[in-house]
Scaffold this active site. Structure first.
Site, PDB file in Angstrom:
ATOM      1  N   HIS A   8       0.827  -1.217   0.000  1.00  0.00           N
ATOM      2  CA  HIS A   8       0.000   0.000   0.000  1.00  0.00           C
ATOM      3  C   HIS A   8       0.863   1.271   0.000  1.00  0.00           C
ATOM      4  O   HIS A   8       0.524   2.268   0.628  1.00  0.00           O
ATOM      5  CB  HIS A   8      -0.941   0.038   1.216  1.00  0.00           C
ATOM      6  CG  HIS A   8      -1.954  -1.070   1.228  1.00  0.00           C
ATOM      7  ND1 HIS A   8      -3.209  -0.937   0.703  1.00  0.00           N
ATOM      8  CD2 HIS A   8      -1.885  -2.342   1.692  1.00  0.00           C
ATOM      9  CE1 HIS A   8      -3.888  -2.086   0.859  1.00  0.00           C
ATOM     10  NE2 HIS A   8      -3.099  -2.954   1.444  1.00  0.00           N
ATOM     11  N   ASN A  25     -10.316  -2.884   2.542  1.00  0.00           N
ATOM     12  CA  ASN A  25     -10.017  -2.891   1.107  1.00  0.00           C
ATOM     13  C   ASN A  25     -11.292  -2.661   0.306  1.00  0.00           C
ATOM     14  O   ASN A  25     -12.382  -2.673   0.870  1.00  0.00           O
ATOM     15  CB  ASN A  25      -9.430  -4.247   0.698  1.00  0.00           C
ATOM     16  CG  ASN A  25      -7.946  -4.364   1.030  1.00  0.00           C
ATOM     17  OD1 ASN A  25      -7.257  -3.362   1.233  1.00  0.00           O
ATOM     18  ND2 ASN A  25      -7.454  -5.578   1.095  1.00  0.00           N
ATOM     19  N   HIS A  69      -3.889   0.943  12.162  1.00  0.00           N
ATOM     20  CA  HIS A  69      -3.693  -0.314  12.880  1.00  0.00           C
ATOM     21  C   HIS A  69      -5.060  -0.927  13.196  1.00  0.00           C
ATOM     22  O   HIS A  69      -5.867  -0.282  13.875  1.00  0.00           O
ATOM     23  CB  HIS A  69      -2.932  -0.029  14.178  1.00  0.00           C
ATOM     24  CG  HIS A  69      -2.379  -1.266  14.818  1.00  0.00           C
ATOM     25  ND1 HIS A  69      -3.101  -2.441  14.915  1.00  0.00           N
ATOM     26  CD2 HIS A  69      -1.179  -1.518  15.391  1.00  0.00           C
ATOM     27  CE1 HIS A  69      -2.355  -3.351  15.515  1.00  0.00           C
ATOM     28  NE2 HIS A  69      -1.191  -2.826  15.810  1.00  0.00           N
TER      29      HIS A  69
HETATM   30 FE1  HDD Z   1      -2.539  -4.791   5.561  1.00  0.00          FE
HETATM   31  C1  HDD Z   1      -1.083  -1.756   5.195  1.00  0.00           C
HETATM   32  C2  HDD Z   1      -5.506  -3.499   4.363  1.00  0.00           C
HETATM   33  C3  HDD Z   1      -3.931  -7.915   5.612  1.00  0.00           C
HETATM   34  C4  HDD Z   1       0.272  -5.996   6.952  1.00  0.00           C
HETATM   35  N1  HDD Z   1      -3.169  -2.994   4.897  1.00  0.00           N
HETATM   36  C5  HDD Z   1      -2.411  -1.862   4.832  1.00  0.00           C
HETATM   37  C6  HDD Z   1      -3.199  -0.781   4.324  1.00  0.00           C
HETATM   38  C7  HDD Z   1      -4.444  -1.268   4.082  1.00  0.00           C
HETATM   39  C8  HDD Z   1      -4.425  -2.661   4.460  1.00  0.00           C
HETATM   40  C9  HDD Z   1      -5.626  -0.511   3.522  1.00  0.00           C
HETATM   41  C10 HDD Z   1      -2.704   0.638   4.069  1.00  0.00           C
HETATM   42  C11 HDD Z   1      -2.991   1.517   5.238  1.00  0.00           C
HETATM   43  C12 HDD Z   1      -2.548   2.937   4.931  1.00  0.00           C
HETATM   44  O1  HDD Z   1      -3.174   3.549   4.046  1.00  0.00           O
HETATM   45  O2  HDD Z   1      -1.580   3.374   5.535  1.00  0.00           O
HETATM   46  N2  HDD Z   1      -4.325  -5.567   5.025  1.00  0.00           N
HETATM   47  C13 HDD Z   1      -5.452  -4.859   4.663  1.00  0.00           C
HETATM   48  C14 HDD Z   1      -6.587  -5.746   4.608  1.00  0.00           C
HETATM   49  C15 HDD Z   1      -6.140  -6.984   4.954  1.00  0.00           C
HETATM   50  C16 HDD Z   1      -4.726  -6.867   5.226  1.00  0.00           C
HETATM   51  C17 HDD Z   1      -7.990  -5.328   4.255  1.00  0.00           C
HETATM   52  C18 HDD Z   1      -6.888  -8.266   5.082  1.00  0.00           C
HETATM   53  C19 HDD Z   1      -8.146  -8.347   5.303  1.00  0.00           C
HETATM   54  N3  HDD Z   1      -1.929  -6.615   6.138  1.00  0.00           N
HETATM   55  C20 HDD Z   1      -2.657  -7.774   6.104  1.00  0.00           C
HETATM   56  C21 HDD Z   1      -1.886  -8.854   6.699  1.00  0.00           C
HETATM   57  C22 HDD Z   1      -0.696  -8.308   7.099  1.00  0.00           C
HETATM   58  C23 HDD Z   1      -0.744  -6.906   6.731  1.00  0.00           C
HETATM   59  C24 HDD Z   1      -2.352 -10.276   6.847  1.00  0.00           C
HETATM   60  C25 HDD Z   1       0.492  -8.930   7.766  1.00  0.00           C
HETATM   61  C26 HDD Z   1       0.523 -10.057   8.393  1.00  0.00           C
HETATM   62  N4  HDD Z   1      -0.702  -4.011   5.945  1.00  0.00           N
HETATM   63  C27 HDD Z   1       0.282  -4.682   6.586  1.00  0.00           C
HETATM   64  C28 HDD Z   1       1.467  -3.810   6.930  1.00  0.00           C
HETATM   65  C29 HDD Z   1       1.017  -2.431   6.354  1.00  0.00           C
HETATM   66  C30 HDD Z   1      -0.338  -2.736   5.763  1.00  0.00           C
HETATM   67  C31 HDD Z   1       2.783  -4.333   6.500  1.00  0.00           C
HETATM   68  C32 HDD Z   1       1.968  -1.715   5.419  1.00  0.00           C
HETATM   69  C33 HDD Z   1       1.994  -0.284   5.869  1.00  0.00           C
HETATM   70  C34 HDD Z   1       1.263  -0.278   7.094  1.00  0.00           C
HETATM   71  O3  HDD Z   1       0.840  -1.526   7.404  1.00  0.00           O
HETATM   72  O4  HDD Z   1       1.059   0.689   7.787  1.00  0.00           O
HETATM   73  O5  HDD Z   1       1.667  -3.767   8.281  1.00  0.00           O
END
Ligand code: HDD
Length: 709
Positions: free
Chosen positions: A112, A184, A376
């Site tokens: 993202h 999402n 978060h």
């Molecule tokens: Fe995630 C970012 C949505 C599963 C780990 N995620 C991130 C963002 C969105 C989502 C919208 C961007 C937020 C922003 O604009 O800063 N993610 C989802 C959805 C998931 C999902 C809807 C499943 C239903 N994500 C998911 C899993 C993991 C992560 C299973 C890790 C085990 N996601 C992350 C992250 C991010 C992230 C690495 C990258 C930047 C951040 O968190 O802040 O931690």
């Protein structure tokens, strides 16, 4: 001894220095943010309001200074030993300026990374009060929000319109603390267990050797993974549908994906799914439009969001809940509510609207707000709790961890965009970038030295009140429920719910993506997965790939379609849609004025496209034949002829993309020149007022679908 070469004569060089160009302004206070950039009221980490014009904006006074506040007389020339001499190490301003610049970037989000955001407000209607005690969902509660939309795979500078899932993350600054709904635009996810997240992302990101392709799933490693790991098939088919190429962030649904547990004031619990429903409807680009936009305007979605807000076309979404009973098996109508690859059709669990969000302000500073915002899924408020969905459980660990790397330490909650609007009194101390000056001597509990402060809240006020869910006696094991083994029924449900034209787009998307793969074994394996989803889909894709369609390997019961999943067939408000008007110096001012006025009246933006820039009889020109791109317009009207190949291409593309097209007598020549069928479907000719009426009648359907069928 070095000579002073200051006055060396260079052939052709001017005899004297060019006159300095003066900046046009005299010293004055910094400009305030524009009206469409007003941020939520900034707070100190302990909740006290800040002086918005000073600390929060980081710009005070009229004069350029160092970071220490010393006024500067010159920022264009470094201190040298003579005009042609070496630069002196003692130039503090030079070193400070360059050193700061060298450290301007922070790591982009691992997923993202590419995003756009806006401020707004959420107003609850009270319909959720029976299921949750969350204060921001009480009738009439108004809560400031910050929303960040994103693509998943691309780097921070990648194109907006690539085929991908879109993030839809909302930060509610509630009176009870920050609540983040990190969702999402697709209601199901690729994987069922967070431990697989690095795998799917490694497979979908560019290949590790050449780092290509950027922001695409059309490559071998992605299809290798999803064809081997078939729980990803349900999400993949949504991605291959038109949902993967939204028309605009303003026209996109949002989903919390997981099932959450809500608790009301009486301690009763229910299982819920969150939905954001755009007031403008859910719409997509065509694949060709998406590809053109990626080249002509890689910022297509970012620009669309900011422009609409600036123009006052404030986008709105209803927040709706699907409420399901909190039964011990946590299933609903046979759907396992802990499996994030499953959604619950609206027909069996209707949506209940609990409030409306309006985005009203653009960020004042991209980095400070959009880049530094830290979401978060564990940022919860009283009345909303998590479930045992193994994907959600892993997310609860991942987000705080990533912020520590991305934002350089554990104090990211103190950044203005992340500051809660509720009082903060934690016992977290010190660490990188600590900007709070904590008083007191006892950041521990129990204490007597700080009078026992801070105090615990009563059970009725606190967050993280775990619902008393019984956890069965079980052994530790790396396993998942049997119901998680159903990988195809919901992919089939989705596909069979679509209209014919949408199904055709799905087949074309698979064909495109798989054609980009080199490994035949991967294509064959994905065709085998498609055979288990739908025979016709599988054979359409196989034909495009020049392969023989395989047979299904598992039996899946036929599914009842969910018409709510279709994007075609309804009509929607058209606020902020853009109509291009081709005119030239011979166009009647009265006609041009009346066409623009009628479109404006309907909340639609008229863009004049002319052979040259400037104005036409005083009417401003927004685009020229050189700068106009068909993807910018939802419809086109020709008021003038044109033989310019670029203008002809504009109409040709608009026709191919199912856009409404109109022409007056004067503009008819342009259509004819382009070989148009005058009486064609969605092509309106006649008096200018009739043309505008016809266009406004067609716009609410988003496209002239009959033309594309
Ligand atoms: Fe995630 C970012 C949505 C599963 C780990 N995620 C991130 C963002 C969105 C989502 C919208 C961007 C937020 C922003 O604009 O800063 N993610 C989802 C959805 C998931 C999902 C809807 C499943 C239903 N994500 C998911 C899993 C993991 C992560 C299973 C890790 C085990 N996601 C992350 C992250 C991010 C992230 C690495 C990258 C930047 C951040 O968190 O802040 O931690």
């Amino acid at each position: 001894m070095a000579e002073n070469h200051d006055d060396i004569a260079i052939p052709g060089a001017p005899a004297s220095k060019p006159a300095a160009v003066e900046e046009p302004t005299s010293p004055r206070e910094p400009l305030p943010p524009k009206p469409d950039q007003s941020s939520p009221e900034p707070r100190t980490p302990t909740g006290a309001p800040l002086d918005a014009s000073a600390t929060a904006l980081g710009q005070q006074g009229a004069y350029l200074t160092t970071a220490q506040g010393a006024r500067l007389t010159d920022t264009d020339h470094s201190l040298k030993a003579g005009p042609r001499g070496p630069v002196l190490l003692q130039d503090h301003h030079l070193r400070e300026k360059i050193t700061h610049f060298d450290h301007e970037r922070i790591p982009e989000r691992v997923v993202h990374a590419r995003g756009a955001a806006a401020h707004g407000e959420f107003i609850a209607n009270g319909a959720a009060e029976s299921v949750t005690k969350a204060g921001f969902l009480r009738a009439g509660a108004k809560t400031p929000v910050f929303v960040r939309f994103s693509t998943v795979l691309g780097s921070r500078g990648s194109a907006d319109t690539v085929r991908d899932t879109r993030g839809f993350a909302t930060k509610f600054y509630t009176d009870e603390g920050v609540y983040d709904l990190v969702g999402n635009n697709i209601p199901v996810f690729f994987i069922q267990d967070a431990i697989k997240f690095p795998d799917i992302i490694h497979a979908a990101k560019p290949h590790p050797d050449r780092e290509i392709p950027q922001a695409q799933s059309a490559h071998d490693t992605f299809w290798d993974f999803v064809s081997l790991h078939t729980e990803a098939q349900a999400h993949t088919i949504w991605n291959m549908s038109d949902r993967g190429i939204p028309r605009s962030y303003r026209m996109m649904q949002g989903f919390g994906v997981h099932t959450f547990r809500m608790m009301n004031a009486d301690g009763e619990t229910t299982l819920v799914k969150f939905h954001w429903r755009p007031k403008l409807g859910t719409h997509s680009l065509t694949w060709e439009e998406a590809q053109i936009a990626a080249g002509k305007d890689p910022d297509f979605h970012r620009r669309d969001l900011a422009d609409a807000i600036e123009a006052g076309a404030h986008p709105q979404w209803d927040l709706a809940l699907q409420v399901m009973p909190d039964t011990p098996d946590e299933t609903f109508e046979g759907i396992d509510l802990l499996d994030p690859t499953k959604f619950v059709p609206e027909e069996i669990a209707p949506l209940q609207v609990v409030g409306t969000m309006t985005l009203t302000a653009n960020p004042t500073n991209y980095f400070a707000e959009t880049e530094q915002v830290a979401f978060h899924p564990g940022h919860l408020v009283p009345g909303i709790d998590v479930t045992n969905d193994p994907l959600l459980q892993g997310r609860l660990f991942s987000y705080i961890d990533t912020q520590i790397t991305r934002l350089g330490g554990p104090n990211f909650a103190q950044l203005p965009i992340n500051r809660p609007h509720a009082d903060v009194n934690d016992m977290l101390r010190d660490g990188m970038h600590q900007s709070a000056v904590h008083a007191g001597v006892a950041p521990y509990k129990p204490n007597s030295l700080d009078g026992g402060c801070p105090f615990h809240a009563g059970a009725d006020e606190g967050a993280f009140i775990d619902a008393p869910v019984t956890v069965s006696e079980s052994v530790k094991e790396r396993a998942q429920p049997r119901s998680f083994d159903d990988h195809f029924s919901q992919a089939r449900l989705f596909y069979r719910s679509l209209t014919e034209i949408e199904q055709q787009h799905v087949a074309e998307a698979y064909s495109f993506e798989l054609s980009k793969c080199y490994e035949q074994a991967i294509k064959d394996r994905q065709l085998a997965a498609l055979a288990n989803i739908d025979e016709q889909l599988c054979s359409d894709v196989a034909r495009a790939l020049g392969a023989t369609p395989p047979s299904a390997t598992i039996e899946i019961a036929d599914v009842a379609p969910s018409p709510a999943l279709r994007m075609v067939g309804d009509t929607w408000p058209t606020d902020g849609r853009i109509v291009g008007i081709v005119a030239d110096d011979d166009t009647s001012v009265d006609v041009l004025t009346s066409v623009r006025a009628a479109l404006n009246e309907a909340g639609v933006l008229p863009f004049v496209i002319a052979p040259h820039g400037g104005t036409l009889s005083g009417i401003p020109i927004q685009r020229t034949a050189q700068t106009a791109a068909s993807i910018e317009f939802d419809a086109l009207i020709a008021l003038a002829p044109s033989e310019d190949a670029r203008t002809l291409r504009l109409f040709d593309e608009a026709l191919r993309h199912g856009k409404a097209i109109g022409a007056t007598e004067d503009g008819l020549g342009l259509l004819k020149e382009g070989g148009f069928d005058e009486g064609g479907v969605g092509v309106i000719t006649g008096e200018s007022s009739a043309v505008v009426d016809g266009i406004l009648e067609l716009l609410p359907a988003h496209r002239v679908w009959e033309r594309l069928a």
